[in-house]
Scaffold this active site. Structure first.
Site, PDB file in Angstrom:
ATOM      1  N   GLU A  45      43.536  21.113   3.379  1.00  0.00           N
ATOM      2  CA  GLU A  45      43.308  20.096   4.410  1.00  0.00           C
ATOM      3  C   GLU A  45      43.319  18.669   3.880  1.00  0.00           C
ATOM      4  OE1 GLU A  45      41.956  23.933   6.062  1.00  0.00           O
ATOM      5  OE2 GLU A  45      41.614  22.905   4.146  1.00  0.00           O
ATOM      6  N   HIS A  98      34.120  28.677  13.968  1.00  0.00           N
ATOM      7  CA  HIS A  98      35.203  28.438  14.912  1.00  0.00           C
ATOM      8  C   HIS A  98      34.662  27.902  16.236  1.00  0.00           C
ATOM      9  CE1 HIS A  98      37.338  30.929  12.008  1.00  0.00           C
ATOM     10  NE2 HIS A  98      38.451  30.428  12.510  1.00  0.00           N
ATOM     11  N   GLU A 118      48.970  24.005   8.551  1.00  0.00           N
ATOM     12  CA  GLU A 118      48.970  25.451   8.329  1.00  0.00           C
ATOM     13  C   GLU A 118      49.470  26.170   9.584  1.00  0.00           C
ATOM     14  OE1 GLU A 118      44.885  26.133   7.384  1.00  0.00           O
ATOM     15  OE2 GLU A 118      44.880  24.436   5.989  1.00  0.00           O
ATOM     16  N   GLN A 177      43.645  22.981  11.246  1.00  0.00           N
ATOM     17  CA  GLN A 177      43.704  24.118  12.154  1.00  0.00           C
ATOM     18  C   GLN A 177      42.467  24.254  13.036  1.00  0.00           C
ATOM     19  OE1 GLN A 177      44.369  28.512  10.845  1.00  0.00           O
ATOM     20  NE2 GLN A 177      46.364  27.560  11.130  1.00  0.00           N
TER      21      GLN A 177
END
Length: 807
Positions: A529, A596, A498, A551
């Site tokens: 994914e 994240h 991506e 990512q």
């Protein structure tokens, strides 16, 4: 396809000779008899479990007629007829797999490691090098998780697209004839409910690749009928939106054909494979009205859940019965000819079964006799006949011993005579036991990792070199220079993921490279994914060198199943017969927010044994690891530090050549009071803490493990602990996660506990994920102050006067 071409294809079945038709009928019946006999062997106790391809014979015979040299299969565990038809499975090999024969010559697919019905061809020679795959009929190694073959299938087909469209790859004729190869996939109707199936179908439609998927639709998934499985109970019906509108348009070609209609099956597969091969259009063939005469497997009976009407229908429309009727109706054979074929098929299966059992069991009997003789000699020499008699009797009169019985008996016998000081018979039994363990280690434990000269652990270290005037640049620029050198050096290297293409990935390590090397080399993908990884697995199996980007590390969960069940165990489950040197590039560790800041290290460590796990502390180390991996033939995950792309580093002068050895920690700071073991983004935090500790008189040695798989192959951490006599393991995983793994490796495997003067400590993150914001990060994951306090408390225990309470 033009009208004229369609007319030619439709004549495919009509052009088959009588010999070809009867050959298929014979193969069908040999496969059926193998299924029937296999079930009996399980119930007789000669095999642990059985799952068979009965009822699917005709569509697989038709598919085999369309399958050419260079093509690949990614299927599931009912494709025995197909494998027999393409000549990559014999009946004796079929039974050898049922018996779990651990000899690669007897059972070349998995060397007895996978249950029956799991097929593979040997892509590698004895040295672990690729054979000429373009001249072979290839089957990628099957896995049991239903739908799990689909991501790999995308990659096998994608490789054909690259080999056709990238002129730089035309030289690799060992792997492809200009992308002429079709990737054939098979799946049961119930498994089309899996997300991996839909993701793979969508990916193939977007990519426009030569992927031909056959759905064997027998209406059930074990006991659950189609009304609980599929909307409208019809997978081809609900996929109609994928049908392309005409030649030259994107989309799928979709065919529907009955599983008992031999002539139409042959025609359909010829037409489907032709358009797939020539035009690189993905195809779905929905094979309906398939039967399953023996039910799902030996673990149950389908009479429990199928109605009498359904069972009666399955008998009437059994595909071999229908083929027999068709052959008679069309005048291709007489009743007597077909009766003879069926009888001969049954006899061939009987002989193959007997030969396979003899080849499997005779060596075990010979080993049993050797073991019994050694036990009898031990009993006679030591006078322990009474204690050993029952052990010998049980082993001697066991009609079907396995190797575990032999080793178990030897161990128990040696235990009984452990007090005997001098005995030549005891020595002989010990030597036999040692040899048996070594031989069985090769049979059952070998090839988790590559054993070839291209093993990542054999890659020679090349130190990074820096010019005196090398400027400080963003870490991402080091990676960019490394990737640039990779793409320039090797046309087989490509990257997908991506945002990796046009914008050069979200952290700019691929910036400008798509413009330089083209869209086929650095390619954007959708958010998918699982099939990004699968795309890489299949391409790597066909000789290419993919870098597949996930990512953020948090999103690896979408792909962890396919990494674990497919690529990680590929070398193991084929005993070195196949490999997929895939590099999964991702980023994680320290940042902010629940999704994240990923450090699910223990989950990854537990799932991907068979892959390497690289956890570089900065982008220079990451670049060296990429260089190492691209010189090897093994798969790996590289976790870059998410907060490191804009930190300053120097670009090595040999950025495309230097290598970092895997499994070799680096001492970042020498010390004498305590060893702190860590990795990744925690290295900077621990180094900061070490400076703070120095201010209060504590000398901390900081060790970066660099890779978790493999872990410290040279026991360098042990040497550090011998000097400091204390250790702290620190990382960002949950408590009991990566820190517990490192502790086990150092204390248990390396034996460092003998050199400790204090309790070993682990410092991990909290059990929850960090909330958003800098405060969320500080109070959720270990910080420099946490490291300081943990070390200070350890030293305070030893010298309380020198290190008084702080808080």
């Amino acid at each position: 396809m033009s009208t004229a071409e369609s007319a030619v294809a439709l004549q495919a079945a009509a052009t088959l000779s009588k010999e070809e038709l009867l050959r298929d009928y014979r193969l069908g019946w040999e496969s059926r008899q193998a299924s029937l006999t296999g079930r009996k062997e399980v119930f007789m106790g000669k095999a642990k479990f059985g799952i068979f391809g009965d009822g699917k014979e005709l569509p697989q015979l038709a598919m085999a007629r369309a399958f050419q040299a260079g093509d690949f299969r990614a299927g599931y565990y009912r494709d025995q007829t197909f494998m027999l038809a393409i000549g990559e499975l014999t009946l004796q090999q079929y039974f050898a797999q049922l018996y779990a024969h651990p000899d690669v010559e007897a059972e070349p697919a998995t060397a007895g490691r996978a249950m029956n019905g799991h097929f593979a061809t040997r892509s590698l020679d004895e040295d672990g090098q690729f054979r000429n795959l373009a001249d072979l009929k290839n089957s990628s190694a099957d896995i049991s998780p239903t739908g799990g073959q689909m991501p790999r299938l995308v990659g096998l087909a994608y490789a054909s697209k690259l080999y056709r469209q990238n002129p730089e790859l035309h030289q690799f004729t060992q792997f492809s004839r200009s992308g002429n190869e079709v990737a054939f996939g098979t799946i049961g109707n119930a498994s089309t409910s899996e997300g991996m199936f839909f993701e793979a179908i969508n990916a193939a439609g977007v990519l426009q690749i030569p992927m031909l998927v056959s759905v064997w639709d027998d209406h059930y998934g074990i006991s659950v009928p189609a009304e609980y499985q599929t909307t409208k109970q019809n997978i081809s019906e609900i996929l109609k939106g994928f049908q392309r509108e005409g030649e030259g348009q994107d989309g799928f070609e979709i065919f529907v054909v009955k599983g008992w209609d031999y002539a139409t099956l042959v025609d359909t597969y010829q037409r489907a494979a032709d358009v797939c091969r020539r035009q690189h259009v993905p195809v779905l063939i929905h094979v309906t009205e398939v039967t399953q005469p023996q039910g799902h497997s030996t673990s149950g009976s389908h009479e429990r859940y199928k109605s009498k009407d359904r069972l009666s229908w399955e008998q009437e429309f059994d595909c071999l019965r229908q083929m027999r009727l068709w052959l008679l109706q069309e005048g291709h054979a007489t009743e007597a000819e077909l009766d003879q074929i069926e009888a001969e098929a049954k006899e061939e299966v009987r002989k193959a079964r007997a030969a396979a059992w003899e080849a499997f069991f005779n060596p075990i009997k010979q080993e049993r006799d050797e073991c019994v003789a050694l036990l009898e000699a031990l009993a006679a020499e030591t006078g322990r006949q009474n204690e050993l008699h029952e052990l010998i009797h049980q082993l001697q009169h066991n009609p079907t011993p396995i190797r575990a019985d032999l080793v178990r008996s030897a161990r128990r016998a040696l235990r009984l005579v452990r007090d005997v000081k001098r005995s030549s018979a005891r020595g002989e039994l010990r030597r036999w036991h040692e040899q048996a363990l070594a031989e069985n280690a090769d049979r059952y434990n070998s090839h988790l990792y590559s054993q070839s000269e291209e093993s990542a652990l054999q890659v020679e270290e090349v130190k990074a070199e820096f010019a005196a005037d090398a400027p400080q640049v963003d870490g991402r620029e080091v990676l960019q220079a490394c990737f640039d050198a990779m793409f320039r050096r090797d046309p087989r290297v490509f990257a997908i993921g991506e945002d990796v293409g046009r914008i050069g990935d979200v952290n700019q390590a691929f910036a400008g490279l798509q413009e330089k090397y083209g869209e086929l080399r650095i390619t954007d993908t959708g958010i998918r994914e699982c099939t990004i990884v699968g795309q890489g697995i299949g391409a790597a199996m066909r000789g290419l060198r993919p870098i597949t980007e996930i990512q953020y590390l948090d999103y690896l969960l979408y792909a962890i199943q396919i990494l674990s069940d497919d690529v990680a165990c590929l070398q193991y489950r084929t005993k070195g017969g196949q490999k997929a040197p895939l590099i999964v590039r991702t980023r994680g560790h320290r940042l902010e927010g629940i999704w994240h800041s990923g450090s699910p290290i223990q989950m990854i460590l537990g799932a991907i044994r068979g892959m390497h796990l690289c956890v570089p502390r900065d982008m220079t180390q990451a670049a060296g690891m990429y260089n190492t991996l691209l010189k090897s033939d093994e798969p790996a995950i590289v976790i870059e530090c998410l907060n490191g792309y804009r930190l300053k580093e120097r670009i090595p002068a040999n950025v495309g050549e230097f290598t970092v050895p895997l499994g070799v920690p680096e001492v970042l700071r020498e010390g004498s009071d305590i060893t702190i073991v860590t990795y990744g983004s925690m290295c900077r935090i621990v180094l900061d803490a070490a400076k703070q500790l120095e201010q209060v008189g504590i000398s901390a040695e900081v060790v970066d493990v660099q890779t978790l798989l493999p872990f410290d192959r040279e026991a360098l951490i042990l040497e550090s602990i011998k000097k400091t006599n204390r250790v702290l393991f620190a990382d960002e995983d949950v408590p009991g996660g990566g820190t517990a793994y490192m502790l086990q490796q150092v204390l248990d495997e390396q034996g460092a506990f003998r050199f400790l003067d204090s309790q070993p400590r682990c410092l991990a993150a909290h059990a929850h994920r960090p909330p958003y914001g800098s405060d969320g990060d500080y109070f959720s994951k270990p910080n420099a102050e946490d490291v300081f306090d943990a070390v200070y408390e350890l030293l305070q225990e030893a010298e309380p006067a020198r290190f008084p309470d702080i808080y």
